[in-house]
Design a protein around this motif. Sequence first.
Motif, PDB file in Angstrom:
ATOM      1  N   GLU A 124       0.828  -1.211   0.000  1.00 24.12           N
ATOM      2  CA  GLU A 124       0.000   0.000   0.000  1.00 24.12           C
ATOM      3  C   GLU A 124       0.857   1.253   0.000  1.00 24.12           C
ATOM      4  OE1 GLU A 124      -4.095  -1.281   2.253  1.00 24.12           O
ATOM      5  OE2 GLU A 124      -2.341  -0.771   3.422  1.00 24.12           O
ATOM      6  N   LYS A 125       1.942   1.168   0.740  1.00 27.05           N
ATOM      7  CA  LYS A 125       2.832   2.321   0.830  1.00 27.05           C
ATOM      8  C   LYS A 125       3.273   2.777  -0.550  1.00 27.05           C
ATOM      9  CE  LYS A 125       4.976   1.365   5.229  1.00 27.05           C
ATOM     10  NZ  LYS A 125       6.131   0.693   5.805  1.00 27.05           N
ATOM     11  N   LYS A 126       3.618   1.795  -1.358  1.00 28.15           N
ATOM     12  CA  LYS A 126       4.111   2.146  -2.691  1.00 28.15           C
ATOM     13  C   LYS A 126       3.030   2.827  -3.517  1.00 28.15           C
ATOM     14  CE  LYS A 126       7.973  -0.845  -3.455  1.00 28.15           C
ATOM     15  NZ  LYS A 126       8.269  -2.230  -3.717  1.00 28.15           N
ATOM     16  N   ASN A 127       1.813   2.359  -3.322  1.00 30.55           N
ATOM     17  CA  ASN A 127       0.735   2.940  -4.124  1.00 30.55           C
ATOM     18  C   ASN A 127       0.416   4.369  -3.708  1.00 30.55           C
ATOM     19  OD1 ASN A 127       0.524   0.653  -5.554  1.00 30.55           O
ATOM     20  ND2 ASN A 127      -1.159  -0.214  -4.367  1.00 30.55           N
ATOM     21  N   THR A 128       0.583   4.650  -2.428  1.00 30.70           N
ATOM     22  CA  THR A 128       0.164   5.963  -1.940  1.00 30.70           C
ATOM     23  C   THR A 128       1.030   7.075  -2.520  1.00 30.70           C
ATOM     24  OG1 THR A 128      -0.032   4.730   0.089  1.00 30.70           O
ATOM     25  CG2 THR A 128      -0.757   6.998   0.123  1.00 30.70           C
ATOM     26  N   ALA A 129       2.352   6.894  -2.417  1.00 29.17           N
ATOM     27  CA  ALA A 129       3.220   7.921  -2.979  1.00 29.17           C
ATOM     28  C   ALA A 129       3.445   7.602  -4.450  1.00 29.17           C
ATOM     29  CB  ALA A 129       4.531   7.928  -2.236  1.00 29.17           C
ATOM     30  N   SER A 130       3.192   8.588  -5.273  1.00 27.12           N
ATOM     31  CA  SER A 130       3.065   8.287  -6.699  1.00 27.12           C
ATOM     32  C   SER A 130       4.359   8.563  -7.464  1.00 27.12           C
ATOM     33  CB  SER A 130       1.956   9.129  -7.287  1.00 27.12           C
ATOM     34  OG  SER A 130       2.447  10.413  -7.475  1.00 27.12           O
ATOM     35  N   GLY A 140      -3.740  25.180   8.791  1.00 27.80           N
ATOM     36  CA  GLY A 140      -4.851  25.090   7.859  1.00 27.80           C
ATOM     37  C   GLY A 140      -5.013  23.649   7.441  1.00 27.80           C
ATOM     38  N   ILE A 141      -5.977  23.423   6.564  1.00 28.69           N
ATOM     39  CA  ILE A 141      -6.272  22.045   6.210  1.00 28.69           C
ATOM     40  C   ILE A 141      -5.570  21.704   4.905  1.00 28.69           C
ATOM     41  CG2 ILE A 141      -8.106  20.385   5.927  1.00 28.69           C
ATOM     42  CD1 ILE A 141      -9.905  22.426   7.336  1.00 28.69           C
ATOM     43  N   PHE A 142      -4.381  21.181   5.032  1.00 20.70           N
ATOM     44  CA  PHE A 142      -3.617  20.764   3.857  1.00 20.70           C
ATOM     45  C   PHE A 142      -3.149  19.334   4.090  1.00 20.70           C
ATOM     46  CE2 PHE A 142      -2.774  25.237   4.707  1.00 20.70           C
ATOM     47  CZ  PHE A 142      -3.217  25.804   3.546  1.00 20.70           C
ATOM     48  N   GLN A 143      -3.314  18.499   3.084  1.00 20.86           N
ATOM     49  CA  GLN A 143      -2.773  17.158   3.203  1.00 20.86           C
ATOM     50  C   GLN A 143      -1.668  16.957   2.185  1.00 20.86           C
ATOM     51  OE1 GLN A 143      -5.200  13.790   2.203  1.00 20.86           O
ATOM     52  NE2 GLN A 143      -4.048  12.459   3.555  1.00 20.86           N
ATOM     53  N   ASN A 144      -0.536  16.463   2.650  1.00 26.81           N
ATOM     54  CA  ASN A 144       0.535  16.088   1.744  1.00 26.81           C
ATOM     55  C   ASN A 144       0.973  14.689   2.116  1.00 26.81           C
ATOM     56  OD1 ASN A 144       1.470  18.376  -0.079  1.00 26.81           O
ATOM     57  ND2 ASN A 144       1.143  19.383   1.877  1.00 26.81           N
ATOM     58  N   VAL A 145       0.921  13.794   1.152  1.00 26.52           N
ATOM     59  CA  VAL A 145       1.420  12.444   1.382  1.00 26.52           C
ATOM     60  C   VAL A 145       2.868  12.447   0.936  1.00 26.52           C
ATOM     61  CG1 VAL A 145       1.085  10.015   0.911  1.00 26.52           C
ATOM     62  CG2 VAL A 145      -0.868  11.546   0.935  1.00 26.52           C
ATOM     63  N   LEU A 146       3.766  12.254   1.907  1.00 28.95           N
ATOM     64  CA  LEU A 146       5.189  12.365   1.607  1.00 28.95           C
ATOM     65  C   LEU A 146       5.804  10.975   1.550  1.00 28.95           C
ATOM     66  CD1 LEU A 146       6.061  15.177   4.174  1.00 28.95           C
ATOM     67  CD2 LEU A 146       5.429  15.472   1.800  1.00 28.95           C
ATOM     68  N   LYS A 147       6.682  10.827   0.565  1.00 24.46           N
ATOM     69  CA  LYS A 147       7.446   9.590   0.460  1.00 24.46           C
ATOM     70  C   LYS A 147       8.819   9.917   1.027  1.00 24.46           C
ATOM     71  CE  LYS A 147       8.567   6.377  -3.262  1.00 24.46           C
ATOM     72  NZ  LYS A 147       8.561   6.301  -4.732  1.00 24.46           N
ATOM     73  N   HIS A 150      11.402  12.465  -0.521  1.00 25.26           N
ATOM     74  CA  HIS A 150      11.735  11.933  -1.838  1.00 25.26           C
ATOM     75  C   HIS A 150      10.666  12.305  -2.855  1.00 25.26           C
ATOM     76  CE1 HIS A 150      13.556   9.364  -4.750  1.00 25.26           C
ATOM     77  NE2 HIS A 150      12.430   8.740  -4.935  1.00 25.26           N
ATOM     78  N   ASP A 151       9.450  12.296  -2.443  1.00 24.95           N
ATOM     79  CA  ASP A 151       8.357  12.620  -3.349  1.00 24.95           C
ATOM     80  C   ASP A 151       7.175  13.089  -2.508  1.00 24.95           C
ATOM     81  OD1 ASP A 151       6.959  12.981  -5.596  1.00 24.95           O
ATOM     82  OD2 ASP A 151       7.052  10.924  -6.315  1.00 24.95           O
ATOM     83  N   ALA A 152       6.290  13.857  -3.120  1.00 24.70           N
ATOM     84  CA  ALA A 152       5.142  14.351  -2.365  1.00 24.70           C
ATOM     85  C   ALA A 152       3.937  14.462  -3.277  1.00 24.70           C
ATOM     86  CB  ALA A 152       5.456  15.707  -1.752  1.00 24.70           C
ATOM     87  N   VAL A 153       2.775  14.239  -2.708  1.00 22.31           N
ATOM     88  CA  VAL A 153       1.531  14.426  -3.438  1.00 22.31           C
ATOM     89  C   VAL A 153       0.612  15.272  -2.565  1.00 22.31           C
ATOM     90  CG1 VAL A 153      -0.442  13.308  -4.509  1.00 22.31           C
ATOM     91  CG2 VAL A 153       1.766  12.181  -4.552  1.00 22.31           C
ATOM     92  N   THR A 192       6.055   6.127   4.087  1.00 25.13           N
ATOM     93  CA  THR A 192       5.052   7.121   3.722  1.00 25.13           C
ATOM     94  C   THR A 192       4.628   7.888   4.957  1.00 25.13           C
ATOM     95  OG1 THR A 192       4.288   5.633   2.026  1.00 25.13           O
ATOM     96  CG2 THR A 192       2.843   7.442   2.601  1.00 25.13           C
ATOM     97  N   LEU A 193       4.546   9.185   4.798  1.00 28.90           N
ATOM     98  CA  LEU A 193       4.154  10.021   5.926  1.00 28.90           C
ATOM     99  C   LEU A 193       2.991  10.907   5.495  1.00 28.90           C
ATOM    100  CD1 LEU A 193       5.012  10.846   8.835  1.00 28.90           C
ATOM    101  CD2 LEU A 193       6.237  12.714   7.779  1.00 28.90           C
TER     102      LEU A 193
END
Lengths: 410, 166
Positions: A5-11, A40-47, A54-57, A28-29
Amino acid sequence: MSKKEKKNTASSADTHPAADTKEKEYSTLNLGPTHPATHGIFQNVLKMDGEIIHDAVSTIGYIHRAFEKLAERRPYAQITTLTDRMNYCSSPINNMGWHMTVEKLIKAELPKRAEYMRVIIMELSRIADHIICNTIIGQDTGATTGFLYLFQWREKIYDIFEDICGARLTTNIGRIGGFDRDFPAKTWDKIRAFVKEYPKAFTEFSNLLERNKIFMDRTIMCGPISGERALEYSFTGPNLRAAGVDYDVRVMNPYSSYQDFDFIVPVGTQGDTYDRFMVRQEEMWQSLRIIEQALKNMPDGATHANIPDFFLPPKEEVYNNMEALIYHFKIVMGETDVPKGEVYHCVEGGNGELGFYLISDGGRTPFRLHFRRPCFIYYQAYPEMIKGGMLSDAILTMSSMNVIAGELDA
Amino acid sequence: MSQELLDKVNQKLHEHFHGSIEQAELLYDYPVFTVNKEKIHDVLKFLKEDADLNFHFLTDLTGMQTADEKHLGAIYHLHNMQKNTRIRVKTFFPMIHPEIPTATDLWPAANWMERETYDFYGIKFVGHPNLVRILNVDEMDIFPLRKEYPLEDQTRQDKSDKMFGR
């Protein structure tokens, strides 16, 4: 969460240099949606690779309130309240931008006094906006003092807004065509007092951070972006100027008599957190200069345009005069005819070019209204800016970009 | 000023894209061009890369629906910052086949703007790297800014209030 799942989350593709042939393992964080450090309400999925990003979405839309759809059901005067809730740190600029868009559509000419009063209000809200952004940068680097110290000056600005329109944060200030009345006498005094006293407190704040070694080491080359890249990402406002591009709507397309004022447009060089901070600092000084000039050269005269179709008449007229009563009724019921047309108007908001694209088909409500929200457009560069940096730099980069959730999600 | 700009851009566009420029007009001092959807990508590329016109900055990209509710449109606001000239480019296409080429290869900034336009109007930008909803929930099955969806209870069948016009 399992590894798969971790791999799928960070793109996105793995561009990390494959120094070791063994596949690297990332964690994944989830930063947000409600993280105290993101204000504020911000979501960032960080790899994450250790503490290196390394990567962020980015995921946005948590406080989307369908303003563009709502606007299609509201008469023009009622849309001002929607604009309040976009960049709520500088609502008056949004209000004025909307008023000016409608004035452009109905071709209303404003008296100079109303325009100068608008300039004062807009520059005060720019200062309030930049106070929030810059003190929060201090806060996120661990310097709480400046935050608490300057916030009382933001309160004083809000006191001025409260005197004028009765509200502090979501102001709904002014009317289409100018102001409903002149500022009260004590408000003029408050504005003068603010211009006189704020520099002292502001200088102390500047001394606290501007040449502070710890602060500089922390912010220089933190989340940088080049001028070319910033332009490709359609950056505007202080963030673009920090990258070295001197684009300011107030100078390029003057509105509301900005051509009468003498001010400079500060620019940075590296587009990093420190430059963004410094550009905002200098802009506050320039805003003060503009307010001083406006106070000094304030013309006499009416505070609103002569457009009885759109501007509510005074109450004593409504009670005693047939025409005024008709106008009052038509405006309140939203039955005023507007011309057909398409206008694009932009103002220099706290975060950049705030645009209003309005299509009118002659009905009581806009046929289509689109807000060009600077935050929404430049926030998409955020993953690129934080890649390769530390997690704590990501927090600082976000606060220095001054991403306002309300403006981001409309 | 605006009229000159309109004439200049119009002439250049006609030279390069003969017959694809459907309309050129001045709306509130703003030059507006309506372009055939087949050529929209080429026109934008030309406007961006032509050394003289140099509309290098994508100010805004959004969508709209025409009043007959049969066509959708995409609207681009372009800006040349050096000369401080702005134009608006529009393209319209039928709602049954709402596909136009993406502009993300010209401007990275178009990425989210196109996602937003897709989210609200269902315009499919062919070639977009990640065309999914951005502001609305992923499960949404309508395109809310289209006029056929009323402001409230878009998909409810059990509630019909004739008096207050739901």
